[in-house]
Design an enzyme around this catalytic site. Structure first.
Site, PDB file in Angstrom:
ATOM      1  N   ILE A 196     -49.303  50.019  14.612  1.00 35.27           N
ATOM      2  CA  ILE A 196     -48.585  50.471  13.422  1.00 35.27           C
ATOM      3  C   ILE A 196     -48.497  49.328  12.404  1.00 35.27           C
ATOM      4  O   ILE A 196     -48.374  49.538  11.207  1.00 35.27           O
ATOM      5  CB  ILE A 196     -47.201  50.995  13.869  1.00 35.27           C
ATOM      6  CG1 ILE A 196     -46.610  51.970  12.897  1.00 35.27           C
ATOM      7  CG2 ILE A 196     -46.256  49.878  14.215  1.00 35.27           C
ATOM      8  CD1 ILE A 196     -45.503  52.814  13.524  1.00 35.27           C
ATOM      9  N   GLY A 216     -48.968  43.763  20.122  1.00 36.19           N
ATOM     10  CA  GLY A 216     -47.942  43.347  21.078  1.00 36.19           C
ATOM     11  C   GLY A 216     -48.397  42.189  21.947  1.00 36.19           C
ATOM     12  O   GLY A 216     -49.506  41.667  21.805  1.00 36.19           O
ATOM     13  N   GLN A 217     -47.521  41.817  22.878  1.00 39.86           N
ATOM     14  CA  GLN A 217     -47.775  40.645  23.721  1.00 39.86           C
ATOM     15  C   GLN A 217     -49.060  40.795  24.551  1.00 39.86           C
ATOM     16  O   GLN A 217     -49.868  39.875  24.637  1.00 39.86           O
ATOM     17  CB  GLN A 217     -46.574  40.434  24.657  1.00 39.86           C
ATOM     18  CG  GLN A 217     -46.599  39.108  25.373  1.00 39.86           C
ATOM     19  CD  GLN A 217     -45.659  39.075  26.580  1.00 39.86           C
ATOM     20  OE1 GLN A 217     -45.136  40.108  27.017  1.00 39.86           O
ATOM     21  NE2 GLN A 217     -45.421  37.895  27.106  1.00 39.86           N
ATOM     22  N   TYR A 242     -36.013  52.856  29.686  1.00 40.43           N
ATOM     23  CA  TYR A 242     -37.379  52.347  29.871  1.00 40.43           C
ATOM     24  C   TYR A 242     -37.863  52.650  31.293  1.00 40.43           C
ATOM     25  O   TYR A 242     -38.957  53.173  31.494  1.00 40.43           O
ATOM     26  CB  TYR A 242     -37.339  50.842  29.600  1.00 40.43           C
ATOM     27  CG  TYR A 242     -38.630  50.103  29.835  1.00 40.43           C
ATOM     28  CD1 TYR A 242     -39.760  50.360  29.060  1.00 40.43           C
ATOM     29  CD2 TYR A 242     -38.705  49.095  30.799  1.00 40.43           C
ATOM     30  CE1 TYR A 242     -40.939  49.642  29.256  1.00 40.43           C
ATOM     31  CE2 TYR A 242     -39.875  48.371  30.995  1.00 40.43           C
ATOM     32  CZ  TYR A 242     -40.983  48.652  30.225  1.00 40.43           C
ATOM     33  OH  TYR A 242     -42.139  47.936  30.428  1.00 40.43           O
ATOM     34  N   LYS A 255     -40.899  55.082  32.444  1.00 41.38           N
ATOM     35  CA  LYS A 255     -42.064  54.581  33.194  1.00 41.38           C
ATOM     36  C   LYS A 255     -42.252  55.362  34.502  1.00 41.38           C
ATOM     37  O   LYS A 255     -43.379  55.675  34.887  1.00 41.38           O
ATOM     38  CB  LYS A 255     -41.929  53.075  33.465  1.00 41.38           C
ATOM     39  CG  LYS A 255     -42.123  52.212  32.226  1.00 41.38           C
ATOM     40  CD  LYS A 255     -43.546  52.315  31.685  1.00 41.38           C
ATOM     41  CE  LYS A 255     -43.775  51.529  30.423  1.00 41.38           C
ATOM     42  NZ  LYS A 255     -45.089  51.776  29.798  1.00 41.38           N
TER      43      LYS A 255
HETATM   44  C1  AKB Z   1     -39.159  44.130  30.227  1.00 40.39           C
HETATM   45  O1  AKB Z   1     -38.496  43.125  30.501  1.00 40.39           O
HETATM   46  O2  AKB Z   1     -38.675  45.160  29.746  1.00 40.39           O
HETATM   47  C2  AKB Z   1     -40.642  44.116  30.514  1.00 40.39           C
HETATM   48  C3  AKB Z   1     -40.948  44.682  31.853  1.00 40.39           C
HETATM   49  C4  AKB Z   1     -40.564  43.963  33.075  1.00 40.39           C
HETATM   50  O3  AKB Z   1     -41.526  45.723  31.934  1.00 40.39           O
HETATM   51  N1  AKB Z   1     -41.146  42.786  30.415  1.00 40.39           N
END
Ligand code: AKB
Length: 322
Positions: A36, A12-13, A143, A147
């Protein structure tokens, strides 16, 4: 004792740059990359790589034992935009991977964990400017929810089982080596690629949408500094705010125009605008500064100069090799 580090999500990045940075510090054979899918040429050819799906807890455990791993950096995750399109996978991957890794530490197989959180833990009811470390947190994306839940688990494992887990709430990250995958802040990387290749870019956010961002060199340094700090300095075990630099698409495009005067930006917002609108515009990272001495180095001007220089070189080399 020799540290042995496993990076989960090395393709990833962040992984693309972090593996190389850690191999320089700890030695190439002491940093095991895993993903993966295969990682960059540089990673695959400079040290060990394990193909692994982090959802496979048994395989993870056997790789940890095989290499005598002492530390894990868990970078595998579905980011904000992608997770909205597949909420089951977003929640499943982001939560189960963390619980697998936390349990490895709980049962004494590893000693230290890094896990990235995000500005996505904040939501529309959070104060937008200079968002403090402790504030209202009502994220409204999968997301962001994952988190925030992860942060609570980190703190719980620290309090209950003494698990040495450390975390940063990354802003949007901008680098020239790896490409981001599926975030709302991705525009701030794409814009550089399109400006250099085509002199134009259509942005999926409105021109005035100001978000916290950070140059990858600063983000990698912050991560390593946090992980190398003495445990007693790490007062926050959920995740630390990290401010970075705040700018809008219009402001970054003005900065790019200083190097590429013909560059043209247009705007066509999509579903990611709503996500961006729910996030802070700027962050207060006072605690990171006070606890473990964090200090940012790259502002918008310095970052833009470095991005344009390195990406232009990269594209020129590509054309010569083609
Ligand atoms: C996203 O844009 O989902 C991520 C982040 C800010 O966690 N770069």
């Amino acid at each position: 004792m020799q540290e042995k580090i496993l990076i989960i999500g090395s393709s990833g990045q962040i992984g693309t740059e972090l593996v190389i940075a850690l191999r320089k510090i700890y030695g190439e054979n002491n940093v095991i990359a895993s993903d993966i899918k295969p990682s960059s040429y540089e990673i695959m050819n400079s040290g060990p790589f394990e193909k692994m799906d982090v959802m496979d807890e048994k395989l993870l455990g056997s790789i940890v034992k095989k290499h005598n791993i002492t530390q894990i950096y868990l970078l595998a995750a579905l980011l904000s935009a992608t997770a909205e399109k597949n909420i089951e996978l977003g929640w499943g991957l982001n939560m189960r991977s963390l619980s697998h890794v936390l349990d490895l530490a709980r049962y004494g197989l590893i000693k230290k964990i890094f896990w990235p959180s995000s500005i996505a833990v904040f939501g529309p009811t959070t104060p937008k400017n200079k968002t403090p470390q402790y504030t209202v947190m009502e994220p409204n994306t999968v997301y962001g929810i994952s988190k925030l839940a992860g942060e609570r688990w980190n703190e719980y494992y620290w309090n209950q089982f003494n698990v040495d887990v450390r975390s940063l709430r990354y802003p949007g990250l901008i680098g020239w080596k790896g490409k981001p995958g599926g975030g709302t802040t991705d525009y701030a990387v794409e814009i550089f690629h399109q400006a250099i290749k085509n002199n134009k870019y259509q942005c999926f956010l409105k021109k005035c949408t100001c978000l916290p961002m950070m140059y990858m060199k600063d983000a990698i340094r912050a991560t390593i500094e946090l992980m190398e700090s003495e445990s007693k300095k790490i007062k926050i075990r959920s995740s630390y705010n990290l401010a970075g630099i705040s700018f809008s698409p219009e402001e970054i495009s003005e900065e790019i125009k200083k190097y590429l005067p013909a560059f043209n930006i247009s705007y066509k917002e999509d579903f990611r605008q709503k996500i961006a609108d729910s996030w802070p515009s700027s962050i207060d990272d006072n605690h990171a500064q006070k606890d473990w001495g964090w200090k940012i180095e790259y502002d918008l001007q310095k970052m833009t100069k470095d991005m344009i220089k390195n990406l232009t070189n990269k594209y020129q080399k590509k054309t010569v090799n083609e």
